[in-house]
Design a protein around this motif. Structure first.
Motif, short mmCIF file in Angstrom:
data_model
loop_
_atom_site.label_atom_id
_atom_site.label_comp_id
_atom_site.label_asym_id
_atom_site.label_seq_id
_atom_site.Cartn_x
_atom_site.Cartn_y
_atom_site.Cartn_z
N SER A 100 -42.96 74.27 -21.49
CA SER A 100 -44.83 73.90 -21.62
C SER A 100 -44.92 72.92 -22.58
O SER A 100 -44.38 72.68 -23.65
CB SER A 100 -45.94 74.70 -22.32
OG SER A 100 -46.13 75.41 -21.00
N CYS A 101 -45.89 71.98 -22.66
CA CYS A 101 -45.89 70.88 -23.69
C CYS A 101 -47.76 70.55 -24.11
O CYS A 101 -48.21 70.19 -23.58
CB CYS A 101 -45.46 69.45 -23.32
SG CYS A 101 -46.50 68.44 -24.79
N ALA A 102 -47.92 70.84 -25.15
CA ALA A 102 -49.54 71.28 -25.28
C ALA A 102 -49.76 70.01 -26.40
O ALA A 102 -49.57 69.36 -26.93
CB ALA A 102 -50.02 72.25 -26.14
N ARG A 135 -48.82 68.48 -14.69
CA ARG A 135 -49.64 68.34 -15.59
C ARG A 135 -50.84 69.15 -15.74
O ARG A 135 -51.37 69.30 -13.76
CB ARG A 135 -49.63 66.86 -15.87
CG ARG A 135 -50.61 66.12 -15.75
CD ARG A 135 -50.25 64.83 -15.43
NE ARG A 135 -51.19 64.41 -17.53
CZ ARG A 135 -50.58 63.32 -17.68
NH1 ARG A 135 -50.15 62.41 -18.07
NH2 ARG A 135 -51.55 63.66 -18.98
N THR A 148 -52.33 70.15 -20.62
CA THR A 148 -50.54 70.57 -21.34
C THR A 148 -49.54 70.19 -19.59
O THR A 148 -49.91 69.48 -18.19
CB THR A 148 -50.83 72.28 -20.61
OG1 THR A 148 -51.46 72.80 -21.74
CG2 THR A 148 -49.22 73.02 -20.56
N TYR A 179 -45.66 70.91 -18.25
CA TYR A 179 -44.75 71.84 -17.40
C TYR A 179 -43.55 70.73 -17.07
O TYR A 179 -43.72 70.03 -16.79
CB TYR A 179 -44.80 72.95 -17.33
CG TYR A 179 -46.47 73.81 -16.68
CD1 TYR A 179 -47.61 72.62 -16.92
CD2 TYR A 179 -46.47 74.41 -18.15
CE1 TYR A 179 -49.28 73.22 -16.59
CE2 TYR A 179 -48.26 75.09 -18.16
CZ TYR A 179 -49.45 74.33 -17.83
OH TYR A 179 -50.40 75.33 -17.78
#
Length: 124
Positions: free
Chosen positions: A21-23, A72, A78, A80
Motif C-alpha cells: 500500500s502507498c498512502a 488506486r 491510496t 496498491y
C-alpha cells in the motif's frame, strides 16, 4: 507537496503473495500519476507498474505482467500493488512514486515524489 508512505512488505516464500500500500497526504492525490518501482542491491531502480490519475489505465513491466496488479482508491488517497506468484527475483526494495499530471512514465527520473521504500524478500 505530496508525502508517500509505503507498507505491506515482508518475507514470503516463492509462489506466495503480498499486497503493498502507498498512502499519500498533502496535495490532491488524484492529480498525480503513480508508479511502483523496485531496486535490488547493485541494480538500477526499475519500473514495475503504473496507473493514471483516474485509475483508468494501468501499465506493467513485462517481468510482472499477469502476476502483479496496481490499483488506486483516490477517496482514500491510496495506491496498491497486489503481488501474486512471487519469485526470488522479485526481491527488492519497492518504492511508490508520484508525478504531476495524468501520464505514467517508466523512467524514475520523471517522478517528483517518493516514499521511503518497503523491503520485499522472496525465499526459494
Amino acid at each position: 507537496q505530496v508525502q508517500l508512505v509505503e507498507s505491506g512488505g515482508g518475507l514470503v516464500q516463492a509462489g506466495g503473495s503480498l499486497r503493498l500500500s502507498c498512502a499519500a497526504s498533502g496535495r490532491t492525490f488524484s492529480s498525480y500519476a503513480t508508479g511502483w518501482f523496485r531496486q535490488a542491491p547493485g541494480k538500477e531502480r526499475e519500473f514495475v507498474a503504473g496507473i493514471r490519475w483516474s485509475g483508468s489505465t494501468t501499465y506493467y513491466a513485462d517481468s510482472v505482467k499477469g502476476r502483479f496488479t496496481i490499483s488506486r482508491d483516490n477517496a482514500k488517497n491510496t495506491v496498491y500493488l497486489q503481488m501474486n506468484n512471487l519469485k526470488p527475483e522479485d526481491t527488492a526494495v519497492y518504492y511508490c512514486a508520484a508525478r504531476r499530471g495524468p501520464t505514467v512514465k517508466a523512467e524514475f527520473r520523471e517522478y517528483n515524489y517518493w516514499g521511503q521504500g518497503t523491503q520485499v524478500t522472496v525465499s526459494s
